[in-house]
Design a protein around this motif. Sequence first.
Motif, PDB file in Angstrom:
ATOM      1  N   UNK A   1       0.812  -1.211   0.000  1.00 61.67           N
ATOM      2  CA  UNK A   1       0.000   0.000   0.000  1.00 61.67           C
ATOM      3  C   UNK A   1       0.843   1.257   0.000  1.00 61.67           C
ATOM      4  N   UNK A   2       1.946   1.222   0.704  1.00 59.62           N
ATOM      5  CA  UNK A   2       2.890   2.335   0.762  1.00 59.62           C
ATOM      6  C   UNK A   2       3.412   2.666  -0.640  1.00 59.62           C
ATOM      7  N   UNK A   3       3.877   1.646  -1.345  1.00 59.31           N
ATOM      8  CA  UNK A   3       4.419   1.869  -2.688  1.00 59.31           C
ATOM      9  C   UNK A   3       3.336   2.317  -3.661  1.00 59.31           C
ATOM     10  N   UNK A   4       2.134   1.754  -3.513  1.00 54.63           N
ATOM     11  CA  UNK A   4       1.028   2.121  -4.409  1.00 54.63           C
ATOM     12  C   UNK A   4       0.670   3.597  -4.264  1.00 54.63           C
ATOM     13  N   UNK A   5       0.701   4.117  -3.050  1.00 57.57           N
ATOM     14  CA  UNK A   5       0.380   5.525  -2.835  1.00 57.57           C
ATOM     15  C   UNK A   5       1.388   6.424  -3.536  1.00 57.57           C
ATOM     16  N   UNK A   6       2.650   6.070  -3.473  1.00 57.65           N
ATOM     17  CA  UNK A   6       3.669   6.864  -4.157  1.00 57.65           C
ATOM     18  C   UNK A   6       3.524   6.755  -5.675  1.00 57.65           C
ATOM     19  N   UNK A   7       3.255   5.547  -6.166  1.00 63.42           N
ATOM     20  CA  UNK A   7       3.084   5.373  -7.617  1.00 63.42           C
ATOM     21  C   UNK A   7       1.941   6.234  -8.131  1.00 63.42           C
ATOM     22  N   UNK A   8       0.856   6.335  -7.360  1.00 67.21           N
ATOM     23  CA  UNK A   8      -0.290   7.134  -7.781  1.00 67.21           C
ATOM     24  C   UNK A   8       0.070   8.609  -7.924  1.00 67.21           C
ATOM     25  N   UNK A   9       1.121   9.030  -7.232  1.00 68.57           N
ATOM     26  CA  UNK A   9       1.608  10.404  -7.352  1.00 68.57           C
ATOM     27  C   UNK A   9       2.703  10.530  -8.403  1.00 68.57           C
ATOM     28  N   UNK A  10       2.947   9.447  -9.122  1.00 67.06           N
ATOM     29  CA  UNK A  10       3.969   9.464 -10.171  1.00 67.06           C
ATOM     30  C   UNK A  10       5.373   9.522  -9.629  1.00 67.06           C
ATOM     31  N   UNK A  11       5.585   8.916  -8.469  1.00 65.15           N
ATOM     32  CA  UNK A  11       6.894   8.994  -7.819  1.00 65.15           C
ATOM     33  C   UNK A  11       7.191   7.689  -7.108  1.00 65.15           C
ATOM     34  N   UNK A  12       8.417   7.587  -6.626  1.00 70.25           N
ATOM     35  CA  UNK A  12       8.827   6.470  -5.771  1.00 70.25           C
ATOM     36  C   UNK A  12       9.363   7.052  -4.479  1.00 70.25           C
ATOM     37  N   UNK A  13       9.076   6.413  -3.386  1.00 69.63           N
ATOM     38  CA  UNK A  13       9.532   6.915  -2.085  1.00 69.63           C
ATOM     39  C   UNK A  13      11.049   6.943  -2.034  1.00 69.63           C
ATOM     40  N   UNK A  14      11.625   7.958  -1.408  1.00 73.27           N
ATOM     41  CA  UNK A  14      13.076   7.981  -1.214  1.00 73.27           C
ATOM     42  C   UNK A  14      13.552   6.709  -0.512  1.00 73.27           C
ATOM     43  N   UNK A  15      14.727   6.260  -0.860  1.00 72.33           N
ATOM     44  CA  UNK A  15      15.289   5.039  -0.287  1.00 72.33           C
ATOM     45  C   UNK A  15      15.345   5.145   1.241  1.00 72.33           C
ATOM     46  N   UNK A  16      14.857   4.109   1.887  1.00 71.81           N
ATOM     47  CA  UNK A  16      14.941   4.030   3.334  1.00 71.81           C
ATOM     48  C   UNK A  16      13.845   4.745   4.089  1.00 71.81           C
ATOM     49  N   UNK A  17      12.971   5.490   3.376  1.00 73.75           N
ATOM     50  CA  UNK A  17      11.959   6.289   4.075  1.00 73.75           C
ATOM     51  C   UNK A  17      10.948   5.414   4.804  1.00 73.75           C
ATOM     52  N   UNK A  18      10.523   4.323   4.181  1.00 73.11           N
ATOM     53  CA  UNK A  18       9.559   3.441   4.826  1.00 73.11           C
ATOM     54  C   UNK A  18      10.112   2.934   6.159  1.00 73.11           C
ATOM     55  N   UNK A  19      11.352   2.497   6.151  1.00 68.84           N
ATOM     56  CA  UNK A  19      11.981   1.994   7.380  1.00 68.84           C
ATOM     57  C   UNK A  19      12.126   3.109   8.414  1.00 68.84           C
ATOM     58  N   UNK A  20      12.454   4.317   7.963  1.00 67.56           N
ATOM     59  CA  UNK A  20      12.593   5.444   8.888  1.00 67.56           C
ATOM     60  C   UNK A  20      11.264   5.764   9.574  1.00 67.56           C
ATOM     61  N   UNK A  21      10.188   5.719   8.813  1.00 70.16           N
ATOM     62  CA  UNK A  21       8.884   6.000   9.395  1.00 70.16           C
ATOM     63  C   UNK A  21       8.455   4.892  10.354  1.00 70.16           C
ATOM     64  N   UNK A  22       8.703   3.649   9.987  1.00 70.83           N
ATOM     65  CA  UNK A  22       8.387   2.558  10.906  1.00 70.83           C
ATOM     66  C   UNK A  22       9.144   2.726  12.219  1.00 70.83           C
ATOM     67  N   UNK A  23      10.411   3.128  12.126  1.00 73.25           N
ATOM     68  CA  UNK A  23      11.204   3.337  13.334  1.00 73.25           C
ATOM     69  C   UNK A  23      10.640   4.493  14.158  1.00 73.25           C
ATOM     70  N   UNK A  24      10.215   5.560  13.480  1.00 72.93           N
ATOM     71  CA  UNK A  24       9.659   6.709  14.191  1.00 72.93           C
ATOM     72  C   UNK A  24       8.388   6.322  14.936  1.00 72.93           C
TER      73      UNK A  24
END
Length: 208
Positions: free
Chosen positions: A9-32
């Motif tokens: 779902x995380x990747x799909x949301x970024x794709x819908x905006x025509x982008x890819x999440x910056x590397x490591x951002x998903x892990x950073x948010x999970x840690x936060x």
Amino acid sequence: MMDPRTEAGWKAAWRALGAAAPDGLHAQLLAAWSEPQRHYHTLQHLGECLTLAEELGDEMDHPSEVVLALWFHDAVYDVRAHDNEAQSAQWAERALREAGVAANARKRIMDLIMATCHGAADAPASQDSAILIDIDLAILGSSEPRFAEYETQVRAEYAWVPPEIFAVKRREVLRGFLSRERIYATGTMHTRYEAQARRNLSRAVGIA
């Protein structure tokens, strides 16, 4: 409840905006969201929010923006601070800009994050902000056991506040929601949660 650790779902949301999440951002948010000072503002809360967002996607103007706003809305959480939403919005802005997301989408996402301040009962600025605010407040209309768990979790986050002060301030916050003409702005969420929220809040403030 949706598991935020699942990236689909995380990747799909970024794709819908025509982008890819910056590397490591998903892990950073999970840690936060997993920081030790958190007891309610955790991956449990995020997962509950994302599950509702998936259910309500057809009612949104920009579903992917709501999803990403939810990911960031409590990304910065210092219980003693008063600018968590602003700090979270700035983190989102940096990440979205780095990913090349259009300026208008970045602005809408930042506005959605700031809408979760819940400082007033003003009418939401957009359909998406109304849905997002309702999602964030869905806990108030949760089952009696989940609401009780929520209250325990909030108390744990404010463990440093003396009990007598916390009790007064907490009652003020809950009475504020109870005094609103409508707790939930959208029809779907009002129908689903309003009555239960008022029962929960009335019990919590001692007027039930």
